[in-house]
Structures are given as C-alpha cells and as structure tokens.
Design a protein around this motif. Sequence first.
Motif, PDB file in Angstrom:
ATOM      1  N   ILE A   1       0.687  -1.024  -0.148  1.00  0.00           N
ATOM      2  CA  ILE A   1       0.115  -0.047   0.142  1.00  0.00           C
ATOM      3  C   ILE A   1       1.005   1.162  -0.086  1.00  0.00           C
ATOM      4  O   ILE A   1       1.545   1.514   0.944  1.00  0.00           O
ATOM      5  N   PRO A   2       1.027   1.979  -1.085  1.00  0.00           N
ATOM      6  CA  PRO A   2       1.773   3.164  -0.959  1.00  0.00           C
ATOM      7  C   PRO A   2       0.929   4.404  -0.181  1.00  0.00           C
ATOM      8  O   PRO A   2      -0.052   4.336  -0.007  1.00  0.00           O
ATOM      9  N   LEU A   3       2.095   4.906   0.355  1.00  0.00           N
ATOM     10  CA  LEU A   3       1.566   6.383   1.158  1.00  0.00           C
ATOM     11  C   LEU A   3       2.425   7.386   0.761  1.00  0.00           C
ATOM     12  O   LEU A   3       3.549   7.296   0.610  1.00  0.00           O
ATOM     13  N   PRO A   4       1.889   8.520   0.924  1.00  0.00           N
ATOM     14  CA  PRO A   4       2.369   9.724   0.372  1.00  0.00           C
ATOM     15  C   PRO A   4       3.325  10.345   1.643  1.00  0.00           C
ATOM     16  O   PRO A   4       3.076   9.814   2.588  1.00  0.00           O
ATOM     17  N   ASP A   5       4.129  11.351   1.338  1.00  0.00           N
ATOM     18  CA  ASP A   5       4.825  11.900   2.451  1.00  0.00           C
ATOM     19  C   ASP A   5       4.011  12.457   3.471  1.00  0.00           C
ATOM     20  O   ASP A   5       2.691  12.739   3.244  1.00  0.00           O
ATOM     21  N   TRP A   6       4.632  12.557   4.714  1.00  0.00           N
ATOM     22  CA  TRP A   6       3.812  13.028   5.804  1.00  0.00           C
ATOM     23  C   TRP A   6       2.920  14.325   5.562  1.00  0.00           C
ATOM     24  O   TRP A   6       1.902  14.256   6.365  1.00  0.00           O
ATOM     25  N   TYR A   7       3.492  15.240   4.683  1.00  0.00           N
ATOM     26  CA  TYR A   7       2.815  16.728   4.705  1.00  0.00           C
ATOM     27  C   TYR A   7       1.667  16.336   3.646  1.00  0.00           C
ATOM     28  O   TYR A   7       0.735  17.437   3.475  1.00  0.00           O
ATOM     29  N   PHE A   8       1.426  15.282   3.129  1.00  0.00           N
ATOM     30  CA  PHE A   8       0.246  14.827   2.153  1.00  0.00           C
ATOM     31  C   PHE A   8      -0.582  13.898   2.638  1.00  0.00           C
ATOM     32  O   PHE A   8      -1.655  13.337   2.148  1.00  0.00           O
ATOM     33  N   LEU A   9      -0.490  13.550   3.824  1.00  0.00           N
ATOM     34  CA  LEU A   9      -1.260  12.277   4.621  1.00  0.00           C
ATOM     35  C   LEU A   9      -2.791  12.821   4.657  1.00  0.00           C
ATOM     36  O   LEU A   9      -3.389  11.932   4.627  1.00  0.00           O
ATOM     37  N   PHE A  10      -2.903  14.080   5.110  1.00  0.00           N
ATOM     38  CA  PHE A  10      -4.292  14.505   5.248  1.00  0.00           C
ATOM     39  C   PHE A  10      -5.120  14.427   3.855  1.00  0.00           C
ATOM     40  O   PHE A  10      -6.403  14.066   4.138  1.00  0.00           O
ATOM     41  N   LEU A  11      -4.571  14.898   2.785  1.00  0.00           N
ATOM     42  CA  LEU A  11      -5.097  14.795   1.533  1.00  0.00           C
ATOM     43  C   LEU A  11      -5.510  13.149   1.319  1.00  0.00           C
ATOM     44  O   LEU A  11      -6.501  12.836   0.636  1.00  0.00           O
ATOM     45  N   TYR A  12      -4.525  12.302   1.551  1.00  0.00           N
ATOM     46  CA  TYR A  12      -4.771  10.874   1.304  1.00  0.00           C
ATOM     47  C   TYR A  12      -5.929  10.310   2.154  1.00  0.00           C
ATOM     48  O   TYR A  12      -6.507   9.535   1.836  1.00  0.00           O
ATOM     49  N   GLU A  13      -5.938  10.882   3.513  1.00  0.00           N
ATOM     50  CA  GLU A  13      -7.258  10.618   4.339  1.00  0.00           C
ATOM     51  C   GLU A  13      -8.372  10.808   3.973  1.00  0.00           C
ATOM     52  O   GLU A  13      -9.497  10.275   4.088  1.00  0.00           O
ATOM     53  N   LEU A  14      -8.427  12.085   3.327  1.00  0.00           N
ATOM     54  CA  LEU A  14      -9.724  12.668   3.055  1.00  0.00           C
ATOM     55  C   LEU A  14     -10.273  11.949   1.743  1.00  0.00           C
ATOM     56  O   LEU A  14     -11.716  11.829   1.759  1.00  0.00           O
ATOM     57  N   LEU A  15      -9.463  11.260   0.865  1.00  0.00           N
ATOM     58  CA  LEU A  15      -9.894  10.366  -0.045  1.00  0.00           C
ATOM     59  C   LEU A  15     -10.726   9.091   0.232  1.00  0.00           C
ATOM     60  O   LEU A  15     -11.192   8.619  -0.198  1.00  0.00           O
ATOM     61  N   LYS A  16     -10.617   8.820   1.750  1.00  0.00           N
ATOM     62  CA  LYS A  16     -11.263   7.433   2.411  1.00  0.00           C
ATOM     63  C   LYS A  16     -12.768   7.932   2.574  1.00  0.00           C
ATOM     64  O   LYS A  16     -13.643   7.045   2.892  1.00  0.00           O
ATOM     65  N   TYR A  17     -13.174   9.296   2.357  1.00  0.00           N
ATOM     66  CA  TYR A  17     -14.641   9.285   3.036  1.00  0.00           C
ATOM     67  C   TYR A  17     -15.596   9.124   1.757  1.00  0.00           C
ATOM     68  O   TYR A  17     -15.109   9.427   0.645  1.00  0.00           O
ATOM     69  N   GLU A  18     -16.743   8.860   1.963  1.00  0.00           N
ATOM     70  CA  GLU A  18     -17.635   8.608   0.679  1.00  0.00           C
ATOM     71  C   GLU A  18     -17.667   9.819  -0.036  1.00  0.00           C
ATOM     72  O   GLU A  18     -17.983   9.600  -1.288  1.00  0.00           O
ATOM     73  N   PHE A  19     -17.870  10.709   0.751  1.00  0.00           N
ATOM     74  CA  PHE A  19     -18.338  12.202  -0.038  1.00  0.00           C
ATOM     75  C   PHE A  19     -17.004  12.604  -0.879  1.00  0.00           C
ATOM     76  O   PHE A  19     -17.353  13.471  -1.491  1.00  0.00           O
ATOM     77  N   ALA A  20     -15.899  12.040  -0.809  1.00  0.00           N
ATOM     78  CA  ALA A  20     -14.557  12.607  -1.687  1.00  0.00           C
ATOM     79  C   ALA A  20     -14.124  11.193  -2.313  1.00  0.00           C
ATOM     80  O   ALA A  20     -12.966  11.283  -2.652  1.00  0.00           O
ATOM     81  N   ALA A  21     -14.677  10.179  -2.266  1.00  0.00           N
ATOM     82  CA  ALA A  21     -14.153   9.022  -3.077  1.00  0.00           C
ATOM     83  C   ALA A  21     -15.228   8.211  -4.008  1.00  0.00           C
ATOM     84  O   ALA A  21     -16.431   8.970  -4.171  1.00  0.00           O
TER      85      ALA A  21
END
Length: 257
Positions: free
Chosen positions: A79-99
């Motif tokens: 599972i690839p992960l972005p750098d720490w300063y982009f983790l909040f955008l990565y987490e945002l894509l897990k919500y139904e209204f943004a995925a």
Amino acid sequence: MHKGKGMKFVGDSRISAERKPNASKDYSEYPGRTEAFWPNFLLKEWLAGSVFLVGFLCLTLAHPSPLEGVADPTDSAYIPLPDWYFLFLYELLKYEFAAGPYIIMGILVLPGIAFGALLLAPFLDNGPGRRPHQRPIAVTMMLLGLASVIWLTYTSAENVNWEERAEANKPIPPTEVEIDTEHPGYAIYENSCMSCHGGSLEGTAGPTLVGIDYTAEEIAQIAVDGIGTMPADQFTGTDEELEQLAEFIVTVNEEAK
C-alpha cells in the motif's frame, strides 16, 4: 478677504493653499525602529535565514530521508503512502463524499475551496486591528484549516504500522560475501528468490538476506508462509529443495560474519 455677490470668503493663513503629497509617518517617537530597511534590517533577515538554512541542510545530511525499496509490480499487498505532509489529503479520499463517484470532490473541489479560503482570508477580514479578536473571520478560518489538517493526518497515521514499514525500508548494506554458485541451493534460489532479493542476496524489490539472524528451519518456514509484506506460497518446490535453499542462505550468512 474676497468679495463676490454679497458673500465674503475668509482664508485661514494656517492652512497652506498648496497641496503637498502624503508624507510618511515620523517614526522618531518609536525608539529602536528607525533603522534603515537596506541594509540594516534586510541584513538581519538574511543572517537569520542563513542560520536556519545551514541547520536544515546539516539535519538532512545527518538524517537523510528514507527511501523505500525498488517498486515491485507483482506485490499486490503493498500500500503506497504519500509523504507525511500529504497524509491529510490521502485520508480525505477515504470518505464517501470524496471517493468513488465523488472523487473530483476529494481531489479538486474540497482542497480548492480550503486553500482558496485561506488565500482570501486577509481580504475578507481587512480590519485595521491585528489582534486575534479583531480579525474573527481570518482567525476562525485558519484555526479550522489547521485543526482539519492535524485531525486527518493523525487519523491516517494511526492506521499505519510504522515499525513494519521502517523494518522493510532499512538501508541495504553492501555485501562482500562470495556467493557459492556450486551450492545445490543456489540454483533453487536463482529460480525462486533472485528476482526479489538480488543475485548477491543484497535485496532489490525485497529486503536483503545478508545479515539476517534466522535458522534454516525459520527460513524454510518464511519461504512457505511469508512474512511482513512477503506473501505466502512464494516457494513451490519440493521439501528437499526447500531444505537446500534454507541451507544455502544460512551458509551465505555464516560467511558474512
């Protein structure tokens, strides 16, 4: 005194008839704030920035950013992960209204609104005061954005096994051992393991096999059951070939000590 149709106009001698351009404020009443911008003030700013830059460069040299292994397209469990300063955008894509069907909301609309609001904050709240309670719109928007970033980053980082990723991303030590290509286990290693662990067991897509502290039985079990990001059933040979493979890896490590 001037006359004109029964009216008298009186001029005030204290007010100059000539218009003068707006003069800058006299800062002589503020001690210590009368230094010239160039070069006095700007030189101090450059010196402070240079100290920070040198310290930051020394930190990056002493603790370089860890690099992960070579990309393995056959590893479907990674599972690839972005750098720490982009983790909040990565987490945002897990919500139904943004995925899913609303992915445009997650990658363009919501981040665009958030960053656009921060850019417009000084213009939406342009009062003369500089204290937080005098700039309620700008302060509220900034606190809301900061809290959102911190919460999303924390939520994303909480679900990551950092110890396992750090173990998998250890730097590959240079190997100086001689590989015995005549060993019966080498041919098995070449067919089953070389594509991920390299011709000298130095590791490529998978971790290095030099310097590991496993017995032959443990190595054989790992080859069958997998470990970490290594999936199970990677070895499909016979029990005799598995034993030869494990003995070959143990022999290489014994020579490396």
